[in-house]
Design an enzyme around this catalytic site. Structure first.
Site, PDB file in Angstrom:
ATOM      1  N   LYS A 174       8.310 -12.425 -11.290  1.00  0.00           N
ATOM      2  CA  LYS A 174       8.387 -13.782 -11.820  1.00  0.00           C
ATOM      3  C   LYS A 174       8.169 -14.820 -10.712  1.00  0.00           C
ATOM      4  O   LYS A 174       7.085 -14.890 -10.173  1.00  0.00           O
ATOM      5  CB  LYS A 174       9.708 -13.951 -12.574  1.00  0.00           C
ATOM      6  CG  LYS A 174      10.037 -12.775 -13.534  1.00  0.00           C
ATOM      7  CD  LYS A 174       9.079 -12.690 -14.715  1.00  0.00           C
ATOM      8  CE  LYS A 174       9.212 -11.396 -15.521  1.00  0.00           C
ATOM      9  NZ  LYS A 174      10.534 -11.072 -16.009  1.00  0.00           N
ATOM     10  N   ARG A 192       6.907   6.294   1.224  1.00  0.00           N
ATOM     11  CA  ARG A 192       7.930   6.187   0.169  1.00  0.00           C
ATOM     12  C   ARG A 192       9.290   5.838   0.795  1.00  0.00           C
ATOM     13  O   ARG A 192      10.094   5.143   0.194  1.00  0.00           O
ATOM     14  CB  ARG A 192       8.016   7.494  -0.648  1.00  0.00           C
ATOM     15  CG  ARG A 192       9.089   7.462  -1.719  1.00  0.00           C
ATOM     16  CD  ARG A 192       8.867   8.451  -2.859  1.00  0.00           C
ATOM     17  NE  ARG A 192       8.361   9.741  -2.438  1.00  0.00           N
ATOM     18  CZ  ARG A 192       9.078  10.679  -1.779  1.00  0.00           C
ATOM     19  NH1 ARG A 192      10.348  10.470  -1.502  1.00  0.00           N
ATOM     20  NH2 ARG A 192       8.518  11.812  -1.424  1.00  0.00           N
TER      21      ARG A 192
END
Ligand SMILES: *Cc1c(COP(=O)(O)O)cnc(C)c1O
Length: 375
Positions: free
Chosen positions: A196, A47
């Site tokens: 995207k 993390r």
């Protein structure tokens, strides 16, 4: 180095085990300590940091010309980290036209925690200057902006902001790091929905922030990344780093295809209006050439000479264009924005947003014109 070269070589992960050319994927969540308790390769727990994420972050920093970058598990998690740098009582100026969920996050979630949010027409510089308040800490810019593909003048907004010590963040998702460099134009930070163009294959949800300087905001964002924990997994980081390697050639093809189709669409009698910054008819054509000199991305919006129901029918009548939200993938998509945005939407009912993919422009035009001719 030029961006084409950087995109390939900055995303390389050196492998000491097998000297492989393709990057290895390190799935480990935890990393071994040395005798003295230190972490020999700098990683402790995934993390906090991990090899595939580190490579992705370094590559994004280099491509955007920033000192430091942070990867997140979605575009909105990246936007969230920016708002986490603000305090209750601060004011943020957001665009009237832009990604709806970014505004909702500021207004709905942070509004209830005391963040003040207002919207302004970011294409109107005097209006931007006037909308600045004493407590404005951040101007959030999105250019090109959804769904009208209007542009905001990044360098002019940064000049206004820097006089008053206000930070400027730019959502660069629709342009990609290849076609627009906000940090070079004066922005303090750049955001991407890597979902995207950077991912480019409609199979990864991700986000990133790149900061011009490793300053107090960067230190805060690092804490937010680690403590809020919206970090991307190693497989997605690998795929995004791999996506970067083809980003420049993909953008060139998206750009070329969209330019061809925008011109043809503008001439078709069934099309009322084409919104595409690369056309001389676009109100900000001059700014487009200055701010994105290497071309426009694959996004085009069109308004048909047809009522809303016929417009929706048109979207589903195409063969190659698939009717779906999102953008930036290899396949062409078409989307009726108004029905996605809901009843409060200001988007015209005859508007369709096209994400032009990497197919041959002739085939895409054959598909579009066959349905346009029937209108
Ligand atoms: C998709 C998108 C986002 C949000 O990204 P997610 O990965 O969906 O969270 C933000 N800004 C723009 C311009 C986008 O297109």
């Amino acid at each position: 180095m030029k961006k084409e070269t950087l995109a390939i070589h900055s995303s390389h992960l050196t492998d000491e085990t097998a000297a492989s050319i393709a990057a290895p994927i390190f799935l480990s969540t935890t990393f071994e300590r040395s005798e003295d308790g230190s972490y020999p390769k700098g990683h402790m727990y995934s993390r906090n940091s991990s090899p595939n994420r580190q490579v992705l972050e370094n590559a994004l920093a280099q491509l955007e010309g920033g000192e430091i970058a942070f990867a997140f598990s979605s575009g909105l998690a990246a936007v969230n980290a920016v708002f986490q740098c603000l305090q209750s009582g601060d004011h943020v100026l957001m665009p009237q036209v832009g990604y709806y969920a970014s505004y909702k996050l500021a207004e709905e979630i942070y509004g209830s925690w005391g963040l003040q949010v207002s919207q302004v027409d970011m294409t109107d510089l005097p209006a931007v200057e006037k909308a600045i308040q004493k407590n404005t800490q951040l101007i959030w810019v999105e250019t090109p902006a959804n769904p009208m593909l209007s542009l905001s003048d990044i360098s002019a907004i940064c000049q206004i902001a820097s006089k008053k010590g206000i930070k400027v963040g730019v959502d660069n998702t629709l342009a990609s790091p290849i076609l627009q460099s906000p940090i070079a134009l004066g922005a303090d930070m750049v955001m991407h929905a890597t979902t995207k163009y950077i991912g480019g294959h409609s199979d990864i949800l991700g986000g990133a922030l790149i900061l011009k300087e490793n300053n107090d905001w960067a230190k805060r964002i690092l804490r937010v990344q680690i403590l809020m924990g919206a970090t991307p997994n190693p497989m997605d980081c690998y795929l995004l780093a791999r996506g970067l390697k083809t980003l420049a050639v993909r953008m060139a093809q998206h750009s070329k295809n969209a330019a061809i189709l925008a011109e043809k669409l503008e001439k078709h009698p069934a099309v009322e209006k084409v919104h595409y910054p690369g056309l001389p008819s676009h109100p900000q054509f001059e700014l487009a050439k200055k701010q994105m000199p290497n071309g426009q991305s694959g996004m085009i919006s069109i308004q048909l000479k047809a009522p809303e129901n016929a417009t929706q029918k048109f979207a589903s009548s195409l063969q190659l264009f698939q009717q779906a939200t999102s953008l930036g993938g290899v396949e062409s998509l078409i989307e009726h924005r108004k029905s996605i945005e809901g009843p409060q939407s200001n988007t015209p009912g005859n508007l369709l947003r096209l994400s032009i993919g990497l197919e041959h422009a002739d085939d895409l035009w054959a598909d579009l014109s066959a349905s346009l001719d029937k209108l």
